[in-house]
Design a protein around this motif. Structure first.
Motif, PDB file in Angstrom:
ATOM      1  N   ARG A 176       0.775  -1.041  -0.001  1.00  0.00           N
ATOM      2  CA  ARG A 176      -0.026  -0.019   0.030  1.00  0.00           C
ATOM      3  C   ARG A 176       0.904   1.236   0.049  1.00  0.00           C
ATOM      4  NH1 ARG A 176      -4.611   0.046   4.214  1.00  0.00           N
ATOM      5  NH2 ARG A 176      -5.293  -1.340   2.321  1.00  0.00           N
ATOM      6  N   ARG A 177       1.979   1.101   0.763  1.00  0.00           N
ATOM      7  CA  ARG A 177       2.881   2.310   0.816  1.00  0.00           C
ATOM      8  C   ARG A 177       3.550   2.713  -0.472  1.00  0.00           C
ATOM      9  NH1 ARG A 177       4.829   0.086   5.721  1.00  0.00           N
ATOM     10  NH2 ARG A 177       6.612  -0.127   4.591  1.00  0.00           N
ATOM     11  N   GLU A 178       3.657   1.417  -1.270  1.00  0.00           N
ATOM     12  CA  GLU A 178       4.346   1.689  -2.464  1.00  0.00           C
ATOM     13  C   GLU A 178       3.292   1.988  -3.565  1.00  0.00           C
ATOM     14  OE1 GLU A 178       6.136  -2.190  -3.279  1.00  0.00           O
ATOM     15  OE2 GLU A 178       7.789  -1.941  -2.204  1.00  0.00           O
ATOM     16  N   ARG A 179       2.325   1.904  -3.338  1.00  0.00           N
ATOM     17  CA  ARG A 179       0.999   2.053  -4.361  1.00  0.00           C
ATOM     18  C   ARG A 179       0.945   3.723  -4.195  1.00  0.00           C
ATOM     19  NH1 ARG A 179      -1.082   2.459  -8.772  1.00  0.00           N
ATOM     20  NH2 ARG A 179      -3.275   2.789  -9.016  1.00  0.00           N
ATOM     21  N   VAL A 180       0.818   3.902  -2.888  1.00  0.00           N
ATOM     22  CA  VAL A 180       0.591   5.560  -2.589  1.00  0.00           C
ATOM     23  C   VAL A 180       1.808   6.377  -3.149  1.00  0.00           C
ATOM     24  CG1 VAL A 180       0.536   7.096  -0.857  1.00  0.00           C
ATOM     25  CG2 VAL A 180      -0.793   5.262  -0.747  1.00  0.00           C
ATOM     26  N   SER A 181       3.121   5.732  -2.968  1.00  0.00           N
ATOM     27  CA  SER A 181       4.209   6.576  -3.454  1.00  0.00           C
ATOM     28  C   SER A 181       4.044   6.765  -5.075  1.00  0.00           C
ATOM     29  CB  SER A 181       5.506   5.816  -2.897  1.00  0.00           C
ATOM     30  OG  SER A 181       6.693   6.380  -3.609  1.00  0.00           O
ATOM     31  N   HIS A 182       3.837   5.664  -5.666  1.00  0.00           N
ATOM     32  CA  HIS A 182       3.678   5.576  -7.098  1.00  0.00           C
ATOM     33  C   HIS A 182       2.412   6.704  -7.604  1.00  0.00           C
ATOM     34  CE1 HIS A 182       6.414   2.609  -7.952  1.00  0.00           C
ATOM     35  NE2 HIS A 182       5.802   1.817  -7.111  1.00  0.00           N
ATOM     36  N   LEU A 183       1.335   6.574  -6.919  1.00  0.00           N
ATOM     37  CA  LEU A 183       0.296   7.368  -7.291  1.00  0.00           C
ATOM     38  C   LEU A 183       0.676   9.126  -7.133  1.00  0.00           C
ATOM     39  CD1 LEU A 183      -2.838   5.835  -5.567  1.00  0.00           C
ATOM     40  CD2 LEU A 183      -2.470   6.103  -8.040  1.00  0.00           C
ATOM     41  N   VAL A 184       1.334   9.168  -5.768  1.00  0.00           N
ATOM     42  CA  VAL A 184       1.652  10.724  -5.627  1.00  0.00           C
ATOM     43  C   VAL A 184       2.949  11.025  -6.687  1.00  0.00           C
ATOM     44  CG1 VAL A 184       3.038  12.038  -4.102  1.00  0.00           C
ATOM     45  CG2 VAL A 184       1.177  10.588  -3.029  1.00  0.00           C
ATOM     46  N   ALA A 185       3.578  10.066  -7.087  1.00  0.00           N
ATOM     47  CA  ALA A 185       4.712  10.182  -8.068  1.00  0.00           C
ATOM     48  C   ALA A 185       4.005  10.650  -9.510  1.00  0.00           C
ATOM     49  CB  ALA A 185       5.753   9.347  -8.265  1.00  0.00           C
ATOM     50  N   GLU A 186       2.949   9.795  -9.740  1.00  0.00           N
ATOM     51  CA  GLU A 186       2.104   9.948 -10.931  1.00  0.00           C
ATOM     52  C   GLU A 186       1.484  11.716 -10.932  1.00  0.00           C
ATOM     53  OE1 GLU A 186      -0.816   6.994 -12.053  1.00  0.00           O
ATOM     54  OE2 GLU A 186       0.838   5.472 -11.202  1.00  0.00           O
ATOM     55  N   VAL A 187       0.939  11.958 -10.010  1.00  0.00           N
ATOM     56  CA  VAL A 187       0.272  13.134  -9.914  1.00  0.00           C
ATOM     57  C   VAL A 187       1.292  14.194  -9.854  1.00  0.00           C
ATOM     58  CG1 VAL A 187      -1.340  14.765  -8.649  1.00  0.00           C
ATOM     59  CG2 VAL A 187      -1.811  12.193  -8.909  1.00  0.00           C
ATOM     60  N   SER A 188       2.515  14.251  -9.252  1.00  0.00           N
ATOM     61  CA  SER A 188       3.200  15.048  -9.483  1.00  0.00           C
ATOM     62  C   SER A 188       3.979  15.444 -10.701  1.00  0.00           C
ATOM     63  CB  SER A 188       4.717  14.919  -8.384  1.00  0.00           C
ATOM     64  OG  SER A 188       4.121  14.770  -7.202  1.00  0.00           O
TER      65      SER A 188
END
Length: 186
Positions: free
Chosen positions: A169-181
């Motif tokens: 879940r932490r990795e998924r959140v990290s990837h989502l935040v990176a995509e939005v960034s």
């Protein structure tokens, strides 16, 4: 993203955090937004024309005789010359829409991704048995991150249990935040 999309994204991020245990993040983000972005400027006297009266002026008129020049607008040699004739000052400017959204994204990433990782590493260190330990000490089960004494917000703390936030879940959140960034940077 255009300015409308950036404002909409900021509002959606704020709404997602509002009313949750992470609402304190908004307090910290709002404090950073209110503080603005510091910038170095050169305060220098404007050139005066002959015959301009400089004595007996009001404070407002005296202030008009000076200008704050953005350091980035000056070339290296002009900057050095201005620095000798002027004063280096720190001024602040308001954050852009893009900077505000990026600040929110960075805060979410730190709290949801980095904080649990810090907790896990801290717990690993605390769980390690030092030489000569006979097993009588208590074992830490979690870490609580609390604000410094005198913090402004009463909701400026949260308890993060790393084992409640699985690595996937932490990795998924990290990837989502990176995509939005990345989308925000466009």
């Amino acid at each position: 993203m255009n300015p409308f999309e950036l404002r909409r994204t900021e509002q959606e991020l704020r709404e997602a955090l509002q009313g949750t245990a992470l609402a304190w993040v908004l307090d910290d983000v709002d404090a950073a937004i209110a503080a603005g972005v510091p910038e170095e400027k050169i305060l220098r006297r404007r050139p005066q024309r002959r015959g301009e009266e400089s004595r007996g002026a009001t404070p407002a008129a005296a202030a008009l005789r000076y200008e704050a020049v953005d350091r980035n607008l000056l070339g290296a040699s002009e900057y050095e010359a201005s620095r000798k004739r002027g004063t280096l000052v720190i001024a602040t400017r308001a954050m852009t829409d893009q900077e505000r959204v990026q600040l929110l994204l960075d805060a979410v990433r730190r709290v949801l991704v980095e904080l649990p990782e810090i907790e896990l590493e801290t717990l690993k260190t605390l769980w390690a048995q030092p030489d000569g330990d006979d097993g009588r000490r208590s074992v830490a089960e979690g870490v609580v991150f609390e604000p410094a004494e005198g913090a402004r917000s009463s909701r400026s703390w949260t308890e993060i249990m790393a084992d409640r936030v699985p690595m996937e879940r932490r990795e998924r959140v990290s990837h989502l935040v990176a995509e939005v960034s990345r989308e925000v940077q466009r």
